[in-house]
Design a protein around this motif. Structure first.
Motif, short mmCIF file in Angstrom:
data_model
loop_
_atom_site.label_atom_id
_atom_site.label_comp_id
_atom_site.label_asym_id
_atom_site.label_seq_id
_atom_site.Cartn_x
_atom_site.Cartn_y
_atom_site.Cartn_z
N VAL A 4 0.71 -1.36 -0.06
CA VAL A 4 -0.17 0.07 -0.07
C VAL A 4 0.92 1.05 0.08
N PHE A 5 0.60 2.06 -0.98
CA PHE A 5 1.55 3.38 -1.13
C PHE A 5 0.92 4.55 -0.25
N VAL A 6 1.74 5.52 0.27
CA VAL A 6 1.47 6.56 0.80
C VAL A 6 2.50 7.62 -0.05
N ASN A 7 2.06 8.24 -0.93
CA ASN A 7 2.74 8.86 -2.08
C ASN A 7 3.90 7.88 -2.43
N ASP A 8 5.10 8.44 -2.25
CA ASP A 8 6.07 7.25 -2.65
C ASP A 8 6.72 6.25 -1.70
N ILE A 33 -3.10 4.95 11.79
CA ILE A 33 -2.67 5.03 10.49
C ILE A 33 -1.97 6.66 10.27
N GLU A 34 -2.49 7.59 11.23
CA GLU A 34 -2.08 8.99 11.05
C GLU A 34 -0.66 9.07 11.69
N TYR A 35 -0.30 8.39 12.56
CA TYR A 35 0.86 8.06 13.05
C TYR A 35 2.12 7.48 11.84
N VAL A 36 1.53 6.49 11.44
CA VAL A 36 2.55 5.78 10.28
C VAL A 36 2.80 6.76 9.32
N VAL A 37 1.50 7.35 8.59
CA VAL A 37 1.65 8.36 7.54
C VAL A 37 2.52 9.36 7.50
N ASN A 38 2.39 9.95 9.04
CA ASN A 38 3.15 11.05 9.40
C ASN A 38 4.83 10.70 9.57
N GLN A 39 5.09 9.42 10.04
CA GLN A 39 6.51 9.17 9.85
C GLN A 39 7.00 8.91 8.64
N LEU A 40 6.15 8.59 7.76
CA LEU A 40 6.77 8.08 6.26
C LEU A 40 7.04 9.37 5.38
N ASN A 42 7.45 12.31 6.84
CA ASN A 42 8.39 13.17 7.27
C ASN A 42 9.77 12.73 7.17
N GLY A 43 9.81 11.55 6.53
CA GLY A 43 11.06 10.85 6.31
C GLY A 43 11.93 10.19 7.39
N GLU A 44 10.93 9.66 8.50
CA GLU A 44 11.59 9.33 9.69
C GLU A 44 11.70 7.69 9.78
N ILE A 45 11.11 7.30 8.60
CA ILE A 45 11.06 6.01 8.10
C ILE A 45 10.89 5.83 6.92
N SER A 46 11.38 4.84 5.96
CA SER A 46 11.37 4.70 4.56
C SER A 46 10.27 3.79 4.17
N SER A 47 9.88 3.16 4.92
CA SER A 47 8.64 2.01 4.78
C SER A 47 8.26 1.49 6.10
N ALA A 48 6.92 0.97 5.97
CA ALA A 48 6.60 0.56 7.45
C ALA A 48 5.85 -0.86 6.92
N PHE A 49 6.06 -1.84 8.28
CA PHE A 49 5.64 -3.14 8.09
C PHE A 49 4.19 -3.45 8.91
N LEU A 50 3.16 -3.54 8.31
CA LEU A 50 2.04 -3.87 9.53
C LEU A 50 1.77 -5.26 9.67
N TYR A 51 2.16 -5.96 10.85
CA TYR A 51 2.28 -7.45 11.07
C TYR A 51 1.00 -8.02 11.66
N HIS A 52 0.55 -9.26 11.12
CA HIS A 52 -0.40 -9.88 11.82
C HIS A 52 0.09 -11.30 11.05
N PRO A 53 -0.16 -12.36 12.15
CA PRO A 53 0.18 -13.75 11.81
C PRO A 53 -0.76 -14.33 10.74
N ASP A 54 -2.21 -13.89 10.50
CA ASP A 54 -2.88 -14.47 9.76
C ASP A 54 -2.93 -14.11 8.39
N GLN A 55 -2.23 -14.68 7.20
CA GLN A 55 -1.97 -14.23 6.09
C GLN A 55 -3.22 -14.06 5.18
N GLU A 56 -4.07 -14.98 5.50
CA GLU A 56 -5.32 -15.14 4.70
C GLU A 56 -6.41 -13.61 4.84
N ASN A 57 -6.11 -13.09 5.91
CA ASN A 57 -6.96 -11.94 6.24
C ASN A 57 -6.25 -10.63 6.41
#
Length: 208
Positions: A4-8, A33-40, A42-57
């Motif tokens: 999923v992209f937030v700008n680039d 989501i607001e915190y993650v988008v702001n981090q991206l 603002n250049g504080e992180i280059s990408s974000a990983f959202l983790y959940h063990p259930d791959q299907e969902n």
């Protein structure tokens, strides 16, 4: 894994844990989501990983956290093999737009291409792919899920960019011209072009 992209910047929905470098891991069930988008942004992180063990969902759970807007778009090819591109908000793009109430995705894709470029005589070809990006509307973040279709037309009239939608140009481009345009485009558009080339067994070396 979904992208999923937030700008680039990419957000990856994943069921595996990745060692952090300039990326950051969040739990899909509790992320803000607001915190993650702001981090991206603002250049504080280059990408974000959202983790959940259930791959299907993974995607289903993400959609419960971020409201979804469904859209349709088309990569149109003329008899010369040229593709229809638009220039909007300072970047090259492909025509697309959200569904009207009660409208099918295929009908929306055709309507949006016609409205944004004045092309006519469109015929649906193959489904290409889906892309995802985050945008902000009325103070709230939303997820745009866009269904992309290959389309064909014999139209040889004048293209008219839809100025009301901020489109400055609409033009047919060769593959070599698209290669240049993609340097000033969005990651999702590169995804669509590459998926199209793979679908129709064209070389993607020049586009990547």
């Amino acid at each position: 894994m979904y992208e999923v992209f937030v700008n680039d910047h990419p957000i990856y929905l994943t069921n595996s844990v990745k060692k952090e470098t300039n990326d950051k891991l969040f739990l899909l069930d509790t992320f803000d989501i607001e915190y993650v988008v702001n981090q991206l942004n603002n250049g504080e992180i280059s990408s974000a990983f959202l983790y959940h063990p259930d791959q299907e969902n993974l995607l289903k759970k993400f959609k419960k956290r971020v409201p979804v807007v469904v859209a349709g778009g088309g990569l149109v090819v003329n008899p010369k093999g040229e593709k229809l591109m638009i220039f909007r908000n300072g970047k090259w793009d492909i025509p697309k737009g959200k569904l009207d109430k009660g409208e099918s995705i295929e009908d929306a894709a055709i309507r949006e291409v016609e409205e944004e470029t004045a092309v006519s005589g469109l015929a649906l070809d193959k489904f290409i792919c889906k892309t995802y990006h985050i945008f902000k509307r009325n103070g709230a973040f939303k997820l745009k899920e866009t269904y992309w279709y290959a389309m064909k037309t014999d139209f040889d009239g004048k293209l008219k960019p839809q100025k009301a939608e901020g489109i400055q140009k609409a033009e047919w481009q060769t593959d070599s011209e698209i290669e240049v345009s993609l340097k000033n485009s969005y990651p999702n558009i590169r995804v669509v072009i590459n998926a199209y080339n793979k679908l129709f067994h064209k070389s993607v070396d020049r586009v990547l």
